[in-house]
Motif scaffolding. Structure first.
Motif, PDB file in Angstrom:
ATOM      1  N   ILE A   1       0.854  -1.188   0.000  1.00  0.00           N
ATOM      2  CA  ILE A   1       0.000   0.000   0.000  1.00  0.00           C
ATOM      3  C   ILE A   1       0.887   1.233   0.000  1.00  0.00           C
ATOM      4  O   ILE A   1       1.824   1.327   0.784  1.00  0.00           O
ATOM      5  CB  ILE A   1      -0.913   0.035   1.252  1.00  0.00           C
ATOM      6  N   ILE A   2       0.606   2.184  -0.898  1.00  0.00           N
ATOM      7  CA  ILE A   2       1.316   3.463  -0.913  1.00  0.00           C
ATOM      8  C   ILE A   2       0.335   4.547  -0.472  1.00  0.00           C
ATOM      9  O   ILE A   2      -0.784   4.619  -0.971  1.00  0.00           O
ATOM     10  CB  ILE A   2       1.875   3.777  -2.310  1.00  0.00           C
ATOM     11  N   VAL A   3       0.762   5.350   0.504  1.00  0.00           N
ATOM     12  CA  VAL A   3      -0.077   6.419   1.049  1.00  0.00           C
ATOM     13  C   VAL A   3       0.469   7.761   0.559  1.00  0.00           C
ATOM     14  O   VAL A   3       1.416   8.291   1.137  1.00  0.00           O
ATOM     15  CB  VAL A   3      -0.113   6.382   2.592  1.00  0.00           C
ATOM     16  N   PRO A   4      -0.093   8.314  -0.524  1.00  0.00           N
ATOM     17  CA  PRO A   4       0.359   9.636  -0.985  1.00  0.00           C
ATOM     18  C   PRO A   4      -0.091  10.720  -0.002  1.00  0.00           C
ATOM     19  O   PRO A   4      -1.036  10.524   0.757  1.00  0.00           O
ATOM     20  CB  PRO A   4      -0.348   9.803  -2.341  1.00  0.00           C
ATOM     21  N   GLN A   5       0.615  11.838   0.005  1.00  0.00           N
ATOM     22  CA  GLN A   5       0.268  12.992   0.848  1.00  0.00           C
ATOM     23  C   GLN A   5       0.385  12.696   2.341  1.00  0.00           C
ATOM     24  O   GLN A   5      -0.247  13.346   3.177  1.00  0.00           O
ATOM     25  CB  GLN A   5      -1.153  13.480   0.541  1.00  0.00           C
TER      26      GLN A   5
END
Length: 207
Positions: free
Chosen positions: A178-182
């Motif tokens: 999972i990539i969490v932008p911002q």
């Protein structure tokens, strides 16, 4: 037991993501294992040399100890987590007693650099953020928590933090589930992560 790795650049918002997870879970169901506790002890070096150590390089970490501690927790055994001081750049004599928990969160900039450590994790999360946002957080943190001047912070950022990020941290994004932008401002991504955790906990309770 669910072991979650949360990585990302310095100042990306990892701690914010961790805090939002722990706010939802019961305190007795989660334990936090910070990468920063596992920096190699440098007390044998003069203080002037310790203050110039590169904390953004994988060689600065005692991955063997961190991996062994995770394996002990997985087996249901408690550990004695080290305490590392950025002011003295050395380990304290005291340790922190950590009991096994339903959810173990390992948090740090370099935790995806070690293959054995990655394999210990059930979920790998990368917290992403713009370089400018990360730099502003680094400046505030290092001045307030580590006693550095703004000139020293900027000098260190250009000489070490930025190149190490590009070489060792940014490339490990490919290992993330999972990539969490911002950073910690992305509520959708955080809620998806929380849903996964809660589903795991409920499944185990029903067994």
């Amino acid at each position: 037991m669910l072991i979650i790795g949360i990585a990302g650049g310095t100042g990306s918002g990892k701690t914010t993501v961790v805090n939002q997870i722990t706010e939802v879970l019961s305190p007795n169901k989660v334990a936090i294992i910070p990468q920063d506790a596992y920096y190699k002890d440098s007390s044998h070096l003069p203080l002037s040399e310790r203050l110039e150590l590169n904390f953004d390089h994988p060689d600065s970490l005692d991955f063997d100890l961190l991996v062994s501690h995770l394996k002990e927790l997985r087996k249901g055994r408690s550990i004695k987590q080290p305490i590392y001081s950025y002011l003295t750049c050395s380990r304290a004599k005291e340790t922190i007693h950590v009991e096994p928990a339903h959810v173990i969160i390992v948090e740090g900039i370099l935790i995806f650099n070690c293959t054995e450590l990655r394999t210990c994790m059930d979920i790998r999360v990368f917290v992403d953020a713009d370089a400018d946002d990360r730099l502003s957080r680094v400046i505030c943190r290092d001045i307030m928590e580590r006693g550095r001047s703004i000139d020293k912070v900027l000098q260190r950022y250009e000489a070490l933090v930025k190149p190490m990020h590009l070489q060792f941290i940014e490339p490990t994004k490919r290992y993330a589930d999972i990539i969490v932008p911002q950073g910690g401002h992305n509520r959708v991504a955080i809620e998806m992560l929380l849903a996964t955790i809660e589903k795991h906990l409920k499944t185990n309770e029903d067994v």
